[in-house]
Design an enzyme around this catalytic site. Structure first.
Site, mmCIF file in Angstrom:
data_model
loop_
_atom_site.group_PDB
_atom_site.id
_atom_site.type_symbol
_atom_site.label_atom_id
_atom_site.label_comp_id
_atom_site.label_asym_id
_atom_site.label_seq_id
_atom_site.Cartn_x
_atom_site.Cartn_y
_atom_site.Cartn_z
ATOM 1 N N ASP A 223 0.869 -1.191 0.000
ATOM 2 C CA ASP A 223 0.000 0.000 0.000
ATOM 3 C C ASP A 223 0.901 1.234 0.000
ATOM 4 O O ASP A 223 1.783 1.387 0.853
ATOM 5 C CB ASP A 223 -0.898 0.001 1.232
ATOM 6 C CG ASP A 223 -1.868 1.169 1.206
ATOM 7 O OD1 ASP A 223 -2.877 1.073 0.493
ATOM 8 O OD2 ASP A 223 -1.605 2.174 1.909
ATOM 9 N N LEU A 224 0.705 2.145 -0.961
ATOM 10 C CA LEU A 224 1.567 3.321 -1.103
ATOM 11 C C LEU A 224 1.293 4.323 0.012
ATOM 12 O O LEU A 224 0.143 4.560 0.396
ATOM 13 C CB LEU A 224 1.339 3.987 -2.457
ATOM 14 C CG LEU A 224 1.605 3.127 -3.699
ATOM 15 C CD1 LEU A 224 1.404 3.948 -4.959
ATOM 16 C CD2 LEU A 224 2.996 2.519 -3.674
ATOM 17 N N ASP B 122 -4.364 2.624 -4.852
ATOM 18 C CA ASP B 122 -2.904 2.639 -4.702
ATOM 19 C C ASP B 122 -2.450 1.380 -3.979
ATOM 20 O O ASP B 122 -1.492 1.402 -3.209
ATOM 21 C CB ASP B 122 -2.456 3.898 -3.952
ATOM 22 C CG ASP B 122 -3.064 4.009 -2.559
ATOM 23 O OD1 ASP B 122 -3.964 3.203 -2.243
ATOM 24 O OD2 ASP B 122 -2.653 4.893 -1.794
#
Length: 543
Positions: free
Chosen positions: A419-420, A462
């Site tokens: 997960d960004l 994202d």
């Protein structure tokens, strides 16, 4: 004078006879020897014999031995004992017509007889019986007609109790009338259906107006049917309450057929392959939009067009529909347009019903176009359109296959959930177009961190997830750190640069879970542990 003549309470015989003559019924006075002492005009009129001729005759002589023995004798005996008695007597009149009488026998002590006698009063009920018989015949005819009607018919009382139903209704419910009559909808079907029908019945009873509506009915055995119902208020003249008369039919299969025809029409119009419907003579009856785009001649609706004017067979020029479909009703092969373009086609014969003639359905396929379209659809179904990475659907499929393989080989797998961090400000500050550009660059960098046998997919905005084969769990964290390192370099957003990091969670098969769904859930949970940790950006799943 005798005792009767001295009794002031008794009428004079002539006076009494005169009074009896005024009555329309047949009246007779009979002594204990069962002989007529006197009769009134009613006897005279019925038999056509002067009333004096009856005096002295026995009842059996006048009314016949059979009627006397079976119907009259016991009634007279009861009357002589002071008891009233009623019987029904059949008698033939002077005009040879059969009449029916209701006979009343009572004891008699009057001026016309010295001893105790009996009075016989016969009331002609022939017309009443004939009317009843006619009514019964009419009811039987009506009952026959109602039972012959294919629509089902029923009547309910104001309380919703079934009072009448025909054979069609019995067959529809698969229940005999004796198990329907006297019951309510709550006893014959599901409560939900019974409550709905009760509301509809109430509307008819309150408005006193007929209503037509569709009703879905679910019976207690699980059957579900769509009914086309016509309901009318049923109110008797001497009652203030209203019942319901229902006439309906089961249209479940009819509506399904209509829906299927509509769907078939939609499929015909929407299919990308050219479809043409032909008569048994080869005339083009109808064509879909794809056919009209492929063969512009079909757009002209003013003139009829034969199939052989549009296409030809490379084998023998003319296309013979009957010959091609004579073996099993269908044919597949090549046909050509008159501009010498070759197509693969299927031809199916459709059997006509009743007086309708057969039809043929021709589907023309351009293999190059069809293959490209199939590849395109497959790509769209399993590929993320932004990054060209596999999507969630393809990742799940590959993970399930990998789990099956690992179970057989007793090997391990790792799911890496990425997960960004710090990505939301990119969208907020620079817009979604720039955000999409960054996601494509992230996907490109992450892809270089994995082998060709691994799978890296984008499953959310994202969020990325990867599947790798491992021999020991430490390998998974090495790959995760490699992913983190790939994101260290700033992203050039022009004029500024932006640094994006990531939080990564790892779950191991079979240690952490045995199914694809739970493996991903636990890797996701581990990612959140990493996101909230001050010490690390990578976490293994842990309870």
């Amino acid at each position: 004078m005798n005792a009767q003549q001295n009794d002031p309470s008794k009428l004079h015989p002539q006076t009494e006879l005169s009074l009896l003559d005024q009555l329309g019924d047949m009246i007779a006075i009979v002594d204990q020897n069962n002989r007529f002492v006197a009769v009134n005009k009613g006897y005279e009129n019925f038999f056509g014999i002067h009333k004096d001729a009856f005096v002295g005759k026995t009842v059996a002589e006048v009314h016949g031995t059979e009627a006397y023995e079976q119907q009259i004798k016991s009634a007279l005996e009861q009357a002589f004992m002071g008891k009233k008695h009623k019987v029904r007597i059949s008698q033939t009149s002077i005009c040879k017509q059969q009449h029916s009488f209701e006979g009343k026998f009572t004891s008699y002590s009057g001026s016309l007889i010295t001893d105790l006698g009996a009075m016989v009063v016969l009331h002609d009920i022939t017309d009443l019986i004939e009317t009843q018989q006619e009514l019964e015949r009419e009811q039987e005819l009506l009952h026959t007609i109602i039972n012959a009607v294919p629509d089902f018919i029923f009547a309910k009382s104001p309380e919703g109790v079934y009072q009448l139903c025909n054979k069609s209704f019995e067959e529809f419910l698969d229940t005999p009338a004796e198990d329907i009559l006297g019951r309510t909808d709550y006893e014959l079907m599901s409560r939900t259906s019974a409550e709905y029908i009760s509301i509809k019945d109430k509307e008819v009873k309150e408005t006193l107006e007929a209503q037509r509506c569709d009703e879905w009915v679910s019976y207690k055995d699980g059957r579900r049917r769509l009914l086309d119902m016509y309901k009318l208020p049923l109110k008797e003249s001497n009652s203030t309450e209203t019942g319901v008369l229902g006439i309906g039919r089961n249209v479940t299969f009819e509506r399904e057929a209509e829906q299927n025809l509509l769907l078939a029409s939609l499929v015909f119009d929407a299919t990308p392959d050219p479809c043409i419907i032909l008569s048994d003579e080869g005339e083009i009856i109808s064509s879909n939009e794809a056919a009209q785009n492929q063969f512009p001649q079909l757009k002209d609706k003013t003139q009829s067009l034969q199939l052989n004017e549009l296409l030809y067979s490379p084998e023998r020029d003319a296309i013979d529909l009957d010959r091609l479909t004579e073996s099993n009703g269908s044919w597949c092969g090549e046909i050509c347009s008159h501009d010498h373009r070759t197509y693969f086609a299927t031809l199916n014969a459709v059997q006509g019903q009743s007086v309708q003639s057969n039809k043929f359905v021709l589907i023309v396929r351009d293999e190059k176009t069809h293959s490209a379209m199939a590849d395109n659809l497959l790509t769209k179904a399993y590929q993320d359109p932004l990054t060209d990475l596999p999507n969630r659907r393809l990742f799940y499929s590959r993970l399930e296959s990998a789990i099956s393989r690992a179970e057989r080989q007793l090997s391990q797998l790792a799911v890496i959930y990425i997960d960004l961090d710090k990505f939301k400000p990119v969208n907020d500050q620079y817009g979604h177009a720039t955000g999409d550009k960054v996601l494509r660059e992230v996907a490109k960098r992450l892809k270089h961190c994995f082998r060709s046998t691994d799978t890296i997919a984008r499953i959310g905005g994202d969020e990325f997830v990867a599947l790798i084969d491992i021999e020991k769990r430490e390998q998974a964290i090495l790959v995760a750190e490699k992913c983190l390192n790939s994101l260290v370099a700033p992203f050039d957003l022009k004029p500024a640069q932006h640094i994006i990091s990531a939080s990564i969670g790892i779950s191991i098969f079979p240690e952490d879970a045995g199914s694809a769904e739970i493996l991903i859930q636990r890797a996701d949970k581990a990612m959140y542990q990493a996101k909230h940790s001050a010490d690390t950006s990578v976490c293994y799943f842990s309870e």
